[in-house]
Scaffold this active site. Structure first.
Site, PDB file in Angstrom:
ATOM      1  N   SER A   1       0.548  -1.365  -0.053  1.00 47.54           N
ATOM      2  CA  SER A   1      -0.086   0.068  -0.040  1.00 47.54           C
ATOM      3  C   SER A   1       0.854   1.294  -0.173  1.00 47.54           C
ATOM      4  O   SER A   1       0.384   2.361  -0.238  1.00 47.54           O
ATOM      5  CB  SER A   1      -1.171   0.014   1.168  1.00 47.54           C
TER       6      SER A   1
ATOM      7  N   HIS B   1      -3.149  -3.129  -5.793  1.00 43.18           N
ATOM      8  CA  HIS B   1      -3.456  -2.753  -4.351  1.00 43.18           C
ATOM      9  C   HIS B   1      -5.059  -2.880  -4.037  1.00 43.18           C
ATOM     10  O   HIS B   1      -5.647  -2.198  -4.707  1.00 43.18           O
ATOM     11  CB  HIS B   1      -3.133  -1.402  -4.081  1.00 43.18           C
TER      12      HIS B   1
ATOM     13  N   GLU C   1      -6.497  -0.871  -7.194  1.00 45.28           N
ATOM     14  CA  GLU C   1      -5.427   0.129  -7.752  1.00 45.28           C
ATOM     15  C   GLU C   1      -4.450  -0.644  -8.118  1.00 45.28           C
ATOM     16  O   GLU C   1      -3.803  -1.432  -7.746  1.00 45.28           O
ATOM     17  CB  GLU C   1      -4.977   1.097  -6.442  1.00 45.28           C
TER      18      GLU C   1
ATOM     19  N   ASN D   1      -4.179   6.154  -0.572  1.00 46.92           N
ATOM     20  CA  ASN D   1      -3.488   6.609   0.535  1.00 46.92           C
ATOM     21  C   ASN D   1      -2.989   7.831   0.507  1.00 46.92           C
ATOM     22  O   ASN D   1      -2.829   8.438   1.323  1.00 46.92           O
ATOM     23  CB  ASN D   1      -2.532   5.510   0.968  1.00 46.92           C
TER      24      ASN D   1
END
Ligand code: CAA
Length: 287
Positions: free
Chosen positions: A122, A143, A155, A193
């Site tokens: 991540s 991800h 992702e 993130n």
């Protein structure tokens, strides 16, 4: 390699994310081999997969026969050598670059030259993992989001040397797994993130500054913005140790104070308050 040649998927690690990836791939019809480092962790991971699918059956999302068929497609192992026949491998080991590079180098020698190697990281640099192999064009980030069988997003991370063909294959796989795909450059935090971490860290800063209580902040984001979870519930769900790790990786790269972990987060992790998984984070959990 095209999407129809992908039949067998290897998953390295059967923790929370690994188990979710195994379940999702097996439910989509793939044969899956999952590697853990010892019998205890493997058994725990397979139990987690069984329990999650049983919940799917209970909620009417999955037929019992489909669960049985998906479980039969999953094979556990303690050895990466069993990944020899895999068409694609997803690494979902702990977030440690040295460990990930070792795994990628090993997979590079074990797997066929056309096998695609992916990481579920991540926040770590996928380009660095790719550089530990002789096939950087066939390495990418995949991800997934927790809980993997439920969350609709995937992702895809295009590392510096990832080929267009590999990115297209990742997108096609996402489609087969029933996920909506977004493609991002290899920067710590990718898209999700990069936006979530400053929001979460700000929530901690404002809690620490006494703006409002955690319940008030959570309620605001749930009822004012229709988020399914407020930031403190979500941070406990993600794991405060994981959040700190991602924030530190982002700060190390960008040197931007938006990503600097507030002292309260670091103290909580030092104290072993990891969130849901340890029984206590911002909230307390009973099993
Ligand atoms: N298989 C299939 N469906 C399942 C299932 C399974 N194993 N388990 C649950 N479901 C379904 C349920 O049937 C339910 O479907 P409906 O809405 O159609 O009824 C739905 O999934 C929600 O499940 P639950 O009823 O068990 O629980 P809930 O409504 O409380 O939702 C939640 C739980 C999905 C976790 C929700 O609270 C949520 O969306 N939270 C936010 C999660 C999130 O943000 N995750 C991202 C974390 S960040 C990350 O992972 C990446 C990172 O890098 C840090």
């Amino acid at each position: 390699m095209d999407i129809n040649s992908i039949k067998t998927i290897g998953v390295v690690g059967c923790g929370l994310m690994g188990a979710g990836i195994v379940e999702t791939c097996a439910r989509a019809g793939y044969s899956v081999i999952v590697r853990e480092v010892n019998d205890g962790l493997l058994e725990k991971g397979l139990k987690r997969i069984r329990a999650s699918m049983a919940k799917g059956v209970e909620k009417g999302k999955l037929a019992q026969a489909d669960m049985d068929a998906a479980m039969a497609r999953i094979k556990g192992t303690l050895s990466l050598a069993d990944f020899k026949g895999c068409d694609l491998v997803v690494e979902a080991a702990v977030e440690n670059m040295d460990l990930k590079k070792t795994i990628f180098t090993e997979l590079d020698t074990i797997c066929r030259p056309d096998t695609i190697l992916a990481s579920n990281t991540s926040s770590l640099c996928v380009t660095e993992m790719a550089a530990a192999t002789e096939r950087p064009d066939k390495v990418l980030g995949l991800h997934f989001f927790n809980p993997v069988p439920v969350m609709p997003l995937l992702e895809i991370v295009r590392a510096l040397l990832t080929s267009d063909e590999t990115v297209e294959l990742g997108c096609a796989l996402g489609d087969k797994l029933g996920k909506t795909v977004v493609v991002a450059k290899d920067r710590p935090g990718f898209i999700a993130n990069l936006l979530f971490v400053p929001y979460a860290l700000d929530a901690i800063r404002w809690l620490d500054a006494g703006l409002a209580g955690k319940e008030e902040i959570d309620t605001t984001m749930k009822l004012g913005f229709n988020h399914p979870m407020g930031p403190f519930t979500l941070m406990d769900f993600v794991g405060l140790d994981t959040l700190l790790f991602i924030a530190d990786a982002m700060y190390a790269e960008f040197k931007d104070s938006r990503y600097a972990a507030p002292p309260l987060l670091r103290r909580m992790v030092q104290a072993g308050l990891f969130g849901r998984k340890s029984g206590r984070g911002f909230y307390t959990y009973t099993k």
